[in-house]
Design an enzyme around this catalytic site. Structure first.
Site, PDB file in Angstrom:
ATOM      1  N   GLU A  39      47.482  85.624  24.030  1.00 43.50           N
ATOM      2  CA  GLU A  39      46.051  85.648  24.007  1.00 43.50           C
ATOM      3  C   GLU A  39      45.540  84.598  24.646  1.00 43.50           C
ATOM      4  O   GLU A  39      45.567  82.790  23.468  1.00 43.50           O
ATOM      5  CB  GLU A  39      45.598  85.920  22.122  1.00 43.50           C
ATOM      6  CG  GLU A  39      43.797  85.433  21.869  1.00 43.50           C
ATOM      7  CD  GLU A  39      43.580  85.558  20.794  1.00 43.50           C
ATOM      8  OE1 GLU A  39      44.506  85.191  19.594  1.00 43.50           O
ATOM      9  OE2 GLU A  39      42.300  85.304  19.983  1.00 43.50           O
ATOM     10  N   LYS A  48      45.393  89.773  24.698  1.00 45.30           N
ATOM     11  CA  LYS A  48      44.265  90.004  24.005  1.00 45.30           C
ATOM     12  C   LYS A  48      43.620  89.038  24.598  1.00 45.30           C
ATOM     13  O   LYS A  48      43.529  87.370  23.985  1.00 45.30           O
ATOM     14  CB  LYS A  48      44.846  89.685  22.463  1.00 45.30           C
ATOM     15  CG  LYS A  48      43.912  88.751  21.367  1.00 45.30           C
ATOM     16  CD  LYS A  48      43.622  88.997  20.684  1.00 45.30           C
ATOM     17  CE  LYS A  48      42.713  88.987  19.605  1.00 45.30           C
ATOM     18  NZ  LYS A  48      43.490  88.659  18.186  1.00 45.30           N
TER      19      LYS A  48
END
Ligand code: 5MM
Length: 340
Positions: free
Chosen positions: A176, A218
């Site tokens: 992420e 992500k």
């Protein structure tokens, strides 16, 4: 490392019709959420709130749940481990393993994510507890003068080290790299910085021998910063986000699960649906939302047991809308279903 097993979990996490519930608010963040509903952030209240979500029908649209360290060890009110409650609902339990951020000395306030020290010892314990994927969030500010090669490289390197350790323990890393959406930057700056961050991240993953078939990405969407005063339409955000991702994300990645980053819940759903409606995508596109999935539910709950059913209905509606968005089938009129 069992890459076949990692790939199977990664594919399950991004299964069409479902997405990931980010319920990994750290103690400080969950306290802020509870402050909004005048509810004390005690261990029991945190457990009750999360158990309410994990036992709702909304879990039909949830492929995985990201947990905070406290939650992975917690038991539901009837003594069932919360991890079991999640598994029984057909979802994969996951764990946030980063330990927040600190400033990188000598930069203009850039942040580096902490948590690599001791991670190789923590991961087998999380696997034992049932976690089959993990999450590590890096934070980059796209506002001019607030990011540099130093910060982007350091964060990409840490993400790759984390991903390498996860895979060695048969845990799928959610990678992420979040480019923030709340500054005064325009959409072009968000695009340029996201592209830079993603290219550096995949370079570092390559150097660290991380097979991309065993990760889930992500990222943020490509959106003008909240303080820019500029607005972009749903179609523009969808088109720019997909363009940026196509230029950076190899097709070996099974799927991309977006963060919501402060978008309203309905905007986050509409943007995801518009991207999937474009078609011809080389990876699955789904959600890994925290705020955008939980906000209406926590407000409906307000810390009161008598509101549990209503809050579950509200959460289920949001999860269903996002499930439809993974198929490009969401329409804003569907929001009326909840009122009905
Ligand atoms: C649920 O929020 C997560 C934890 O945040 P803190 O570590 O700051 O407490 C957060 O990392 C989240 O998983 C992602 O950023 C996506 O959440 P949003 O709310 O942006 O969809």
């Amino acid at each position: 490392m069992d890459l076949d097993a990692l790939n199977k979990i990664a594919n399950k996490m991004v299964e069409t019709g479902k997405g990931i519930l980010a319920a990994d608010e750290s103690s400080g963040t969950i306290k802020k959420r509870f402050d909004q509903i005048n509810t004390e952030s005690t261990e029991t209240n945190r457990r009750d709130y999360r158990e309410m979500l994990f036992r709702s029908d909304g879990m039909k649209h949830v492929s995985g749940v990201i947990l905070f360290d406290e939650t992975i060890w917690q038991k539901a009110a009837d003594g069932t481990p919360l991890v079991k409650v999640i598994e029984n609902a057909g979802a994969v339990p996951g764990i946030k393993v980063d330990e927040g951020t600190e400033a990188i000395t000598g930069t203009s306030g850039e942040l580096i994510t902490k948590g690599l020290d001791g991670l190789s010892a923590r991961l087998p314990k999380y696997y034992e507890a049932g976690a089959r994927f993990a999450k590590w969030r890096a934070v980059i500010d796209p506002v001019a003068g607030r990011h540099s090669h130093t910060g982007i490289l350091a964060n990409a390197h840490a993400l790759a080290r984390y991903a390498n350790l996860c895979q060695a323990n048969n845990i799928v890393p959610i990678v992420e790299p979040e480019v923030l959406m709340d500054g005064d930057n325009d959409i072009d700056a968000c695009y340029a910085v996201t592209q830079w961050v993603l290219k550096e991240t995949f370079q570092q993953l390559y150097y660290m021998n991380v097979p991309l078939e065993g990760i889930v990405l992500k990222p943020n969407m490509i959106i003008p910063g909240k303080k820019s005063g500029k607005k972009a339409g749903i179609a523009q955000i969808a088109e720019r986000t997909v363009k940026c991702l196509k230029s950076c994300v190899p097709t070996a990645v099974p799927g991309i699960a977006f963060l919501s980053g402060g978008q309203s819940d309905e905007e986050a759903t509409a943007h995801l649906s518009a991207m999937n409606a474009l078609g011809n995508l080389p990876w699955k596109l789904t959600f890994s939302y925290g705020r955008a999935l939980q906000h209406p539910a926590i407000m409906a709950w307000a810390g009161k047991p008598e509101n549990v059913k209503r809050a579950q209905t509200v959460f289920t509606h949001r999860a269903k809308m996002n499930g439809l968005a993974t198929k490009g089938a969401y329409k804003s009129e569907m929001e009326r279903e909840l009122a009905a």
